[in-house]
Design a protein around this motif. Structure first.
Motif, PDB file in Angstrom:
ATOM      1  N   ALA A   1       0.486  -1.618   0.188  1.00 52.00           N
ATOM      2  CA  ALA A   1       0.014   0.444   0.253  1.00 52.00           C
ATOM      3  C   ALA A   1       0.804   1.051   0.400  1.00 52.00           C
ATOM      4  N   THR A   2       2.234   0.918   1.397  1.00 47.98           N
ATOM      5  CA  THR A   2       2.202   2.677   0.863  1.00 47.98           C
ATOM      6  C   THR A   2       3.209   3.413  -0.506  1.00 47.98           C
ATOM      7  N   THR A   3       4.008   2.127  -0.714  1.00 45.18           N
ATOM      8  CA  THR A   3       4.451   2.134  -2.230  1.00 45.18           C
ATOM      9  C   THR A   3       3.840   2.690  -3.409  1.00 45.18           C
ATOM     10  N   ALA A   4       2.501   1.941  -3.414  1.00 45.73           N
ATOM     11  CA  ALA A   4       1.881   1.697  -4.488  1.00 45.73           C
ATOM     12  C   ALA A   4       1.567   3.532  -4.391  1.00 45.73           C
ATOM     13  N   SER A   5       1.392   3.946  -3.105  1.00 50.95           N
ATOM     14  CA  SER A   5       0.831   5.863  -2.443  1.00 50.95           C
ATOM     15  C   SER A   5       1.756   6.065  -2.704  1.00 50.95           C
ATOM     16  N   ALA A   6       2.927   6.119  -2.670  1.00 49.54           N
ATOM     17  CA  ALA A   6       3.985   7.192  -2.865  1.00 49.54           C
ATOM     18  C   ALA A   6       4.650   6.586  -4.633  1.00 49.54           C
ATOM     19  N   SER A   7       4.033   5.929  -4.851  1.00 47.84           N
ATOM     20  CA  SER A   7       4.376   5.740  -6.988  1.00 47.84           C
ATOM     21  C   SER A   7       3.037   6.864  -7.617  1.00 47.84           C
ATOM     22  N   THR A   8       2.179   7.032  -6.767  1.00 46.81           N
ATOM     23  CA  THR A   8       0.959   7.418  -7.561  1.00 46.81           C
ATOM     24  C   THR A   8       1.452   9.233  -7.374  1.00 46.81           C
ATOM     25  N   SER A   9       1.701   9.063  -6.196  1.00 42.83           N
ATOM     26  CA  SER A   9       1.961  10.618  -6.037  1.00 42.83           C
ATOM     27  C   SER A   9       3.051  11.013  -6.825  1.00 42.83           C
ATOM     28  N   LEU A  10       4.505  10.070  -6.852  1.00 42.85           N
ATOM     29  CA  LEU A  10       5.151  10.448  -7.993  1.00 42.85           C
ATOM     30  C   LEU A  10       5.031  10.959  -9.164  1.00 42.85           C
ATOM     31  N   ILE A  11       4.164  10.121  -9.900  1.00 42.55           N
ATOM     32  CA  ILE A  11       3.093  10.348 -11.197  1.00 42.55           C
ATOM     33  C   ILE A  11       2.527  11.157 -11.128  1.00 42.55           C
ATOM     34  N   MET A  12       2.029  11.847 -10.477  1.00 42.90           N
ATOM     35  CA  MET A  12       0.857  13.163  -9.714  1.00 42.90           C
ATOM     36  C   MET A  12       2.328  14.276 -10.484  1.00 42.90           C
TER      37      MET A  12
ATOM     38  N   LYS B   1      13.011  12.209  -2.873  1.00 43.10           N
ATOM     39  CA  LYS B   1      12.573  13.072  -1.408  1.00 43.10           C
ATOM     40  C   LYS B   1      11.536  13.658  -1.609  1.00 43.10           C
ATOM     41  N   GLU B   2      11.669  14.457  -2.588  1.00 45.93           N
ATOM     42  CA  GLU B   2      10.926  15.764  -1.937  1.00 45.93           C
ATOM     43  C   GLU B   2       9.005  15.337  -1.824  1.00 45.93           C
ATOM     44  N   VAL B   3       8.779  14.102  -3.092  1.00 47.48           N
ATOM     45  CA  VAL B   3       7.630  13.616  -2.943  1.00 47.48           C
ATOM     46  C   VAL B   3       7.691  12.965  -2.149  1.00 47.48           C
ATOM     47  N   LEU B   4       8.417  12.542  -1.298  1.00 42.31           N
ATOM     48  CA  LEU B   4       8.277  11.333   0.391  1.00 42.31           C
ATOM     49  C   LEU B   4       7.897  12.720   1.385  1.00 42.31           C
ATOM     50  N   ARG B   5       8.412  13.339   0.974  1.00 43.34           N
ATOM     51  CA  ARG B   5       8.222  14.594   2.311  1.00 43.34           C
ATOM     52  C   ARG B   5       6.714  15.315   2.068  1.00 43.34           C
ATOM     53  N   LEU B   6       6.805  15.480   1.029  1.00 44.30           N
ATOM     54  CA  LEU B   6       4.959  16.713   0.896  1.00 44.30           C
ATOM     55  C   LEU B   6       3.491  15.184   0.676  1.00 44.30           C
ATOM     56  N   PHE B   7       3.498  13.905   0.537  1.00 47.12           N
ATOM     57  CA  PHE B   7       2.617  12.942   0.271  1.00 47.12           C
ATOM     58  C   PHE B   7       3.583  11.447   1.390  1.00 47.12           C
ATOM     59  N   THR B   8       3.739  12.072   1.923  1.00 46.73           N
ATOM     60  CA  THR B   8       4.240  10.908   2.955  1.00 46.73           C
ATOM     61  C   THR B   8       2.731   9.622   2.896  1.00 46.73           C
ATOM     62  N   PRO B   9       2.953   8.690   2.593  1.00 54.15           N
ATOM     63  CA  PRO B   9       1.961   7.827   2.284  1.00 54.15           C
ATOM     64  C   PRO B   9       1.447   7.089   3.472  1.00 54.15           C
ATOM     65  N   ILE B  10       2.352   7.875   5.329  1.00 53.86           N
ATOM     66  CA  ILE B  10       1.376   7.057   6.090  1.00 53.86           C
ATOM     67  C   ILE B  10       1.619   8.518   7.245  1.00 53.86           C
ATOM     68  N   SER B  11       0.303   8.580   7.773  1.00 50.81           N
ATOM     69  CA  SER B  11       0.501  10.080   8.603  1.00 50.81           C
ATOM     70  C   SER B  11       1.295  10.214  10.069  1.00 50.81           C
ATOM     71  N   GLY B  12       1.839   8.600  10.081  1.00 52.38           N
ATOM     72  CA  GLY B  12       2.559   8.774  11.674  1.00 52.38           C
ATOM     73  C   GLY B  12       3.085   6.716  12.015  1.00 52.38           C
TER      74      GLY B  12
ATOM     75  N   HIS C   1      -4.133   8.611  -1.297  1.00 49.58           N
ATOM     76  CA  HIS C   1      -3.935   9.182  -2.455  1.00 49.58           C
ATOM     77  C   HIS C   1      -5.329   9.912  -3.215  1.00 49.58           C
ATOM     78  N   PRO C   2      -5.636  10.316  -4.346  1.00 52.54           N
ATOM     79  CA  PRO C   2      -5.968  10.724  -5.276  1.00 52.54           C
ATOM     80  C   PRO C   2      -7.473  10.647  -4.826  1.00 52.54           C
ATOM     81  N   VAL C   3      -9.115  10.938  -4.696  1.00 55.05           N
ATOM     82  CA  VAL C   3      -9.459  10.658  -4.588  1.00 55.05           C
ATOM     83  C   VAL C   3     -10.542   9.440  -5.608  1.00 55.05           C
ATOM     84  N   ASP C   4      -9.953  10.510  -7.088  1.00 56.95           N
ATOM     85  CA  ASP C   4     -10.072   9.134  -8.020  1.00 56.95           C
ATOM     86  C   ASP C   4      -9.225   8.458  -9.060  1.00 56.95           C
ATOM     87  N   GLY C   5      -8.253   7.938  -7.819  1.00 52.39           N
ATOM     88  CA  GLY C   5      -7.203   7.550  -8.386  1.00 52.39           C
ATOM     89  C   GLY C   5      -6.680   7.751  -9.424  1.00 52.39           C
ATOM     90  N   LEU C   6      -6.431   8.740 -10.236  1.00 54.13           N
ATOM     91  CA  LEU C   6      -5.579  10.013 -10.681  1.00 54.13           C
ATOM     92  C   LEU C   6      -5.722   8.951 -12.408  1.00 54.13           C
TER      93      LEU C   6
END
Length: 368
Positions: free
Chosen positions: A156-167, A215-226, A337-342
């Motif tokens: 899940a976390t890698t899928a989240s970061a991959s989606t954020s990267l593409i966006m 690094k910037e993708v993971l800073r701004l869109f960290t997959p999990i909150s804490g 993740h994006p609400v529409d999945g991107l």
């Protein structure tokens, strides 16, 4: 054992297989005449990576798709209230777990019986050998549990970061072009193609701008909150005493949003991690996408390698565009993740407008 699974040598051996899985996936996305749901498809991608690369299972595509659907049912219900009624999420989760474990047991048994044609030791091989080294042959149940844990960690976390990267690559074409320039300057990208044999671990680690982007993708869109920790010794924080033995939660997202070392925190700016600024170097625990301290995420190097390999393939051999008028809003649960999945349309052309070659799946089957 996990230090061996995610060691430099292990990552080096996983890399060619990760590349093949990513190439095959991008080809499938490009051959689709419609737009794809990136978040859903990256979940499939990271699941497939875990199954084919980390675990070395030779599961046919059709069976792999069925296993992915069962796994999704399991994940969707894993945090359900423990109310054991016939149609409850809890019961659905239990049934999915049982089906999943049967499929994994079959794959493990086939793997143990068929050791021919392997050219690398995957994570499950290392797990099995580690048990033998310590004089304890792992039971089938222990192997199934270890397998499920590895899939869960990679999913899940890698899928989240991959989606954020593409966006972010869609939102910031200059960043994408700067990535291409770095790949050209390092001799990795030439005439719109990745040079054969150029993607080794040391080469990827030398790509400084790529590292900044991830690094910037993971800073701004960290997959999990804490994350959670147990207090080992009573301490005081802002006038409040936190007793020994308490469970505490630290917020990764709030830390990144409020850390004084980051300037313009809402702006996607990979250069903040460049040599001239190095904003993540000014103090401890300001930047912690994988947690911090001795309990930091064991798979962080594998996750970053996967994201870098994906970014290289996207920058080198893909053309893609947003399929909706505007970028979607972001939701934070269960992971970012994006609400529409991107919705994105991929095109099967490289930067020279050449058709992408086929046959990766056959290569993957021969090498994994």
């Amino acid at each position: 054992v996990f230090s061996k699974i995610f060691s430099h040598e292990a990552l080096e051996s996983y890399l060619p297989k990760i590349q093949l899985v990513i190439k095959d996936t991008l080809r499938a996305w490009s051959s689709n005449p419609e737009s794809i749901n990136v978040y859903h498809e990256t979940q499939k991608l990271t699941f497939r990576m875990a199954i084919r690369v980390l675990l070395g299972f030779r599961i046919p595509d059709e069976e792999l798709s069925r296993l992915f659907e069962v796994y999704q049912q399991f994940v969707e219900n894993v945090f359900s209230l423990p109310v054991d009624l016939p149609f409850s999420g809890y019961r659905r989760g239990i049934r999915a777990r049982e089906t999943l474990q049967k499929g994994l047991e079959k794959a493990i048994q086939e793997k143990l019986q068929n050791t021919q044609g392997k050219d690398y030791a995957d994570a499950l091989d290392i797990l099995i050998e580690s048990g033998k080294e310590h004089g304890k042959e792992l039971t089938m149940q222990e192997l199934k549990d270890g397998t499920l844990e590895l899939i869960f960690a990679a999913y899940a976390t890698t899928a989240s970061a991959s989606t954020s990267l593409i966006m972010q690559l869609l939102k910031h074409p200059r960043v994408l072009e700067k990535l291409r320039e770095e790949l050209r300057s390092k001799g990795i990208l030439h005439n719109g193609c990745i040079c054969e044999g150029s993607l080794r671990l040391d080469n990827i680690n030398s790509l400084h701008y790529l590292d900044c982007v991830i690094k910037e993708v993971l800073r701004l869109f960290t997959p999990i909150s804490g994350g959670y920790r147990t207090v080992l010794q009573t301490f005081e924080l802002d006038g409040f005493q936190i007793p020994k033995g308490w469970s505490v939660m630290y917020s990764i997202r709030d830390t990144h949003d409020t850390a004084p070392v980051f300037k313009d925190v809402d702006v996607f700016d990979p250069d903040r991690f460049g040599q001239g600024r190095s904003e993540d170097k000014d103090g401890r625990f300001h930047y912690l996408p994988f947690g911090g301290g001795v309990r930091t995420c064991l798979g962080k190097h594998l996750a970053k390698l996967f994201l870098k390999a994906l970014a290289i393939e996207l920058a080198s051999t893909s053309r893609f565009e947003l399929a909706t008028r505007t970028f979607p809003k972001i939701t934070l649960v269960p992971v970012v993740h994006p609400v529409d999945g991107l919705k994105v349309k991929f095109f099967g052309l490289d930067s020279n407008q050449n058709e992408i070659l086929t046959g990766t799946d056959a290569m993957l089957g021969a090498t994994v």
